[in-house]
Motif scaffolding. Structure first.
Motif, PDB file in Angstrom:
ATOM      1  N   THR A   7      -4.369   2.806  -3.041  1.00  0.00           N
ATOM      2  CA  THR A   7      -4.707   4.470  -3.564  1.00  0.00           C
ATOM      3  C   THR A   7      -5.235   4.544  -4.936  1.00  0.00           C
ATOM      4  O   THR A   7      -5.990   5.501  -4.762  1.00  0.00           O
ATOM      5  N   THR A   8      -5.267   3.851  -5.444  1.00  0.00           N
ATOM      6  CA  THR A   8      -5.669   4.007  -6.580  1.00  0.00           C
ATOM      7  C   THR A   8      -7.489   3.187  -7.160  1.00  0.00           C
ATOM      8  O   THR A   8      -7.950   3.611  -7.210  1.00  0.00           O
ATOM      9  N   VAL A  10      -8.982   2.898  -4.005  1.00  0.00           N
ATOM     10  CA  VAL A  10     -10.059   4.070  -3.277  1.00  0.00           C
ATOM     11  C   VAL A  10     -10.332   5.751  -4.558  1.00  0.00           C
ATOM     12  O   VAL A  10     -11.048   5.378  -4.802  1.00  0.00           O
ATOM     13  N   ALA A  11      -9.394   5.272  -5.075  1.00  0.00           N
ATOM     14  CA  ALA A  11      -9.463   6.490  -5.928  1.00  0.00           C
ATOM     15  C   ALA A  11     -10.654   5.843  -6.985  1.00  0.00           C
ATOM     16  O   ALA A  11     -11.513   7.256  -7.899  1.00  0.00           O
ATOM     17  N   LEU A  12     -10.884   5.077  -7.939  1.00  0.00           N
ATOM     18  CA  LEU A  12     -11.317   4.149  -8.567  1.00  0.00           C
ATOM     19  C   LEU A  12     -13.060   4.139  -8.244  1.00  0.00           C
ATOM     20  O   LEU A  12     -14.088   4.590  -8.046  1.00  0.00           O
ATOM     21  N   ALA A  13     -12.890   4.178  -6.322  1.00  0.00           N
ATOM     22  CA  ALA A  13     -14.042   4.007  -5.961  1.00  0.00           C
ATOM     23  C   ALA A  13     -14.900   5.053  -5.583  1.00  0.00           C
ATOM     24  O   ALA A  13     -15.968   5.002  -6.283  1.00  0.00           O
TER      25      ALA A  13
END
Length: 269
Positions: A7-8, A10-13
């Motif tokens: 999840t982290t 994907v969020a950073l991407a």
């Protein structure tokens, strides 16, 4: 090694893609509009044409503005490299009364709003020096640019000097090398990358400066940013601005490449 959950990542991407989009999509639109077949910029473009490239690349006003920008930025950078390096050595290697005050005065021009610097220099040139019979003209604009370019070189060089050990210079002179030879073979190679980086930053800052230039440019003289600003008021000529902007985007890759190469060589050593 730091491990991130899915999840982290994907969020950073997603954040990275959004940030890059905000930076590069407008540049893409500018590049595409330089090939716009219409007289008015817009998106999507109705068709492709090289008409604006032909007009911009053969426009004498563009040539004159570009030449002015290159001359002003080059001379201002030369002054900045000399004065900024000397000031960095003086403040790092010597102790004297008022040292911190001198350091503040050197850095101050880059912290002041450009409009304040421009108004101050304009008043000095046209209300103080001109009545005395001193017409600074073109050199006044160069001096104005040099005032903030010096800070770029100074900050880079003094930061590197603070990490250098003076024992190397002393050892060189103990072995019989003169001051000039020690500087050329021992001292300068240690801060060369900072020197080049400061010069590139100073040139880029001067080349792009518009606020100070508005107040200090002599009548009839345009730098490239001034020409772009004036052309933006003419909707039918904006696509020529897009062409110039596209060329500047391509040319800006050169100092980036040089700085990357210098950094790579420095890291390898």
């Amino acid at each position: 090694m730091l491990r991130l959950n899915r999840t982290t990542r994907v969020a950073l991407a997603a954040i990275t893609v959004i940030a890059l989009g905000f930076m590069y999509i407008p540049l893409f639109v500018i590049v595409m509009n330089s090939f716009n077949s219409s007289r008015v910029s817009g998106w999507p473009i109705p068709g492709f044409s090289l008409e604006w490239w032909g007009k911009a690349l053969t426009n004498p006003a563009v040539h004159a503005a570009l030449l002015n920008s290159v001359i002003v930025a080059s001379v201002a950078t030369a002054f900045a490299l000399l004065l900024g390096t000397l000031a960095a050595f003086a403040l790092q290697r010597f102790r004297f009364f008022g040292k911190q005050t001198v350091n503040l005065l050197i850095v101050l021009p880059i912290t002041l709003p450009g409009i304040v610097t421009g108004v101050a220099l304009s008043n000095t040139y046209f209300q103080v020096l001109k009545p005395m019979g001193i017409n600074v003209g073109y050199w006044g604009m160069i001096i104005a640019h040099a005032t903030f370019c010096v800070v770029m070189v100074f900050n880079n060089v003094i930061a590197r000097l603070r990490r250098m050990h003076p024992n190397l210079d002393e050892a060189s002179m103990d072995l019989g090398a003169g001051i000039g030879q020690t500087f050329r073979l021992v001292t300068f190679p240690q801060f060369r990358s900072a020197f080049i980086a400061g010069g590139l930053l100073a040139f880029a800052l001067s080349f792009d400066e518009i606020v100070v230039t508005i107040f200090t440019a002599p009548p009839g003289v345009e730098t490239l940013p001034l020409w772009i600003m004036n052309q933006m008021a003419r909707p039918n000529e904006v696509n020529q601005v897009n062409v110039v902007a596209t060329v500047m985007i391509l040319l800006s890759l050169i100092p980036v490449y040089i700085s990357q190469r210098v950094s790579a060589v420095t890291d390898a050593k």
